[in-house]
Design a protein around this motif. Structure first.
Motif, short mmCIF file in Angstrom:
data_model
loop_
_atom_site.label_atom_id
_atom_site.label_comp_id
_atom_site.label_asym_id
_atom_site.label_seq_id
_atom_site.Cartn_x
_atom_site.Cartn_y
_atom_site.Cartn_z
N THR A 115 -48.49 -41.30 -55.84
CA THR A 115 -48.17 -40.46 -54.00
C THR A 115 -48.73 -38.53 -54.33
O THR A 115 -48.02 -38.14 -55.63
CB THR A 115 -45.96 -40.25 -53.68
OG1 THR A 115 -45.80 -41.47 -54.17
CG2 THR A 115 -46.45 -39.36 -52.65
N ALA A 116 -49.62 -38.40 -53.84
CA ALA A 116 -50.13 -37.21 -53.73
C ALA A 116 -50.81 -36.39 -52.90
O ALA A 116 -50.46 -37.33 -51.29
CB ALA A 116 -51.59 -37.69 -53.91
N GLU A 117 -50.08 -35.13 -52.17
CA GLU A 117 -49.61 -34.56 -50.84
C GLU A 117 -49.98 -33.19 -51.09
O GLU A 117 -50.26 -33.11 -52.35
CB GLU A 117 -48.56 -35.00 -50.10
CG GLU A 117 -47.54 -34.50 -51.32
CD GLU A 117 -45.46 -35.21 -50.66
OE1 GLU A 117 -46.09 -35.72 -49.17
OE2 GLU A 117 -44.87 -34.93 -51.23
N GLU A 118 -49.53 -32.42 -50.37
CA GLU A 118 -50.59 -30.87 -51.00
C GLU A 118 -49.15 -30.46 -51.33
O GLU A 118 -49.42 -29.60 -52.46
CB GLU A 118 -50.45 -29.76 -49.40
CG GLU A 118 -51.41 -30.17 -48.21
CD GLU A 118 -51.07 -29.57 -47.45
OE1 GLU A 118 -50.72 -28.69 -46.75
OE2 GLU A 118 -52.42 -29.61 -46.46
N ARG A 119 -47.73 -30.75 -51.58
CA ARG A 119 -46.70 -29.92 -51.89
C ARG A 119 -46.62 -30.80 -53.91
O ARG A 119 -46.59 -30.16 -54.75
CB ARG A 119 -45.50 -30.94 -51.43
CG ARG A 119 -45.10 -29.63 -50.03
CD ARG A 119 -43.58 -30.68 -49.57
NE ARG A 119 -43.88 -32.24 -50.18
CZ ARG A 119 -42.36 -33.03 -49.50
NH1 ARG A 119 -41.94 -32.42 -49.49
NH2 ARG A 119 -42.99 -34.55 -49.62
N GLY A 120 -47.40 -31.59 -54.19
CA GLY A 120 -47.66 -32.07 -55.34
C GLY A 120 -48.09 -33.54 -55.11
O GLY A 120 -47.93 -34.36 -55.14
N VAL A 121 -48.29 -33.69 -57.06
CA VAL A 121 -48.09 -35.35 -57.32
C VAL A 121 -47.21 -36.01 -57.53
O VAL A 121 -46.59 -35.09 -58.80
CB VAL A 121 -49.54 -34.82 -58.25
CG1 VAL A 121 -49.81 -36.88 -58.41
CG2 VAL A 121 -51.00 -34.59 -57.34
N MET A 122 -47.09 -37.48 -57.47
CA MET A 122 -45.12 -37.86 -57.95
C MET A 122 -45.71 -39.27 -58.88
O MET A 122 -46.41 -40.35 -58.08
CB MET A 122 -44.56 -37.83 -56.57
CG MET A 122 -43.35 -38.62 -57.76
SD MET A 122 -42.00 -38.08 -56.47
CE MET A 122 -42.63 -38.97 -54.86
N VAL A 123 -45.39 -39.20 -60.20
CA VAL A 123 -45.84 -40.32 -60.54
C VAL A 123 -44.15 -41.52 -60.53
O VAL A 123 -43.69 -40.44 -61.23
CB VAL A 123 -46.64 -40.60 -61.98
CG1 VAL A 123 -46.70 -42.03 -62.67
CG2 VAL A 123 -47.63 -40.14 -61.42
N ASP A 124 -44.41 -42.37 -59.97
CA ASP A 124 -43.16 -43.26 -60.33
C ASP A 124 -42.84 -44.23 -61.23
O ASP A 124 -41.79 -44.50 -61.19
CB ASP A 124 -42.45 -43.40 -59.04
CG ASP A 124 -42.62 -42.19 -57.66
OD1 ASP A 124 -41.96 -41.78 -58.16
OD2 ASP A 124 -42.55 -42.57 -56.63
N HIS A 176 -52.38 -25.95 -66.30
CA HIS A 176 -50.74 -24.98 -66.31
C HIS A 176 -49.80 -25.71 -66.23
O HIS A 176 -50.10 -26.82 -67.17
CB HIS A 176 -50.88 -25.03 -64.40
CG HIS A 176 -52.47 -24.22 -64.11
ND1 HIS A 176 -52.30 -23.08 -63.82
CD2 HIS A 176 -53.02 -25.08 -62.45
CE1 HIS A 176 -53.96 -22.26 -62.90
NE2 HIS A 176 -54.17 -23.59 -62.55
N SER A 177 -48.92 -24.90 -66.22
CA SER A 177 -47.61 -25.77 -66.46
C SER A 177 -47.25 -26.81 -66.18
O SER A 177 -47.96 -28.09 -65.75
CB SER A 177 -46.26 -24.87 -66.32
OG SER A 177 -46.70 -25.27 -65.07
N VAL A 178 -46.08 -28.02 -67.16
CA VAL A 178 -46.13 -29.47 -66.70
C VAL A 178 -44.68 -29.24 -66.98
O VAL A 178 -44.11 -29.00 -68.19
CB VAL A 178 -46.95 -29.92 -68.00
CG1 VAL A 178 -46.04 -31.56 -68.12
CG2 VAL A 178 -48.33 -29.74 -68.01
#
Length: 291
Positions: free
Chosen positions: A152-161, A177-179
């Motif tokens: 999932t990718a959107e303005e708030r961030g990217v999420m790998v489920d 940047h940070s992880v």
């Protein structure tokens, strides 16, 4: 034409007077008749040519009761067989391939799929070009076969489920940047390296950072300092052997009773050094190393 005849007779003589005769000629004669026949013949030739062209067009375009050529009209819509080219925009509700074949969209420039709202504004776009695949949307998501979201990718961030995010490149993964992640693990029989070539590497956790190597060794290399800090607890080195091979070593005391044992001394600035062990501490005797 009508022709009348007049007869002069003497008085007392009886002669039957003939009735008037009228002659009428019906029809078209002469050059008018020839022109009419020529016109009828020309119309007949045009009719035959039109009929022949109509039959030829029906044959070339493959018209049939179910459609035209590879385009067939069915109850579900239109069915198109073979390859087709569209010179102008195509507006459809659904494009679906046959069960036994795949759907191919091909273009010499790029393939663009737009989604518009009721006002005609583009709300989503997928553009496949020669150098890049571009997706323009407020929310982009990839799902598995059973409908579970995977990416999932959107303005708030990217999420790998997925259960595991695997990076197989030889150079690993680069993060500007940070992880934030609960676990970083290498494949079996592979080394795990956390590296910052030009900056510092920081690992923070509110309830502790656990570094574990089931087999092999663990190394921490730095061009400058390596700082292990605990704000509310102690630093524990729990191992059968703790080796500091590069520490400076003090000279044995006068008694010479060290018998190969040493003690670790700490300078006020945190520097460590070895001193020959004795019945009492000998760190003060070699404190000149701290200067």
């Amino acid at each position: 034409m009508a022709r009348e005849q007049y007869t002069t007779v003497t008085e007392g003589t009886h002669i039957e007077r003939p009735e008037s005769q009228l002659v009428h000629r019906i029809g078209i004669y002469g050059w008018r008749k020839r022109c009419l026949y020529l016109f009828v013949l020309l119309l007949l030739i045009i009719l035959v040519v039109n009929l022949a062209l109509t039959i030829w067009i029906l044959k070339v375009m493959w018209f049939s009761p179910i459609g035209m050529g590879h385009l067939h009209v069915t109850q579900d819509g239109l069915r198109l067989e073979g390859e087709s080219e569209f010179l102008f925009p195509l507006y459809v509700k659904e494009i679906r391939s046959r069960v036994d074949s795949s759907l191919l969209l091909q273009s010499t420039q790029n393939v663009t799929v737009n989604a518009r709202n009721s006002e005609g504004e583009v709300t989503g776009r997928v553009k496949v070009g020669a150098q890049m695949v571009e997706v323009q949307s407020q929310h982009f998501q990839i799902r598995s076969e059973d409908g579970k979201p995977l990416f999932t990718a959107e303005e708030r961030g990217v999420m790998v489920d997925t259960g595991r995010l695997r990076v197989t490149g030889p150079e690993g993964a680069i993060f500007e940047h940070s992880v934030e992640t609960p676990l970083v693990r290498a494949d079996p029989f592979e080394d795990l390296r956390l590296e910052s070539p030009t900056r510092s590497l920081s690992m923070d956790a509110p309830r502790g950072v656990h570094i574990k190597a089931h087999t092999g060794k663990m190394e921490a290399l730095s061009q400058m300092d390596i700082i292990l800090q605990s704000s509310d607890g102690v630093l524990v080195l729990d191992a059968e052997t703790v080796g500091l091979p590069e520490l400076e070593q003090g000279t044995p005391g006068p008694s010479g009773s060290s018998k190969g044992f040493y003690e670790i001394c700490v300078c006020p600035d945190g520097k460590l050094y070895l001193s020959a062990a004795d019945e009492a501490t000998t760190c003060e005797e070699h404190s000149h190393i701290c200067l």
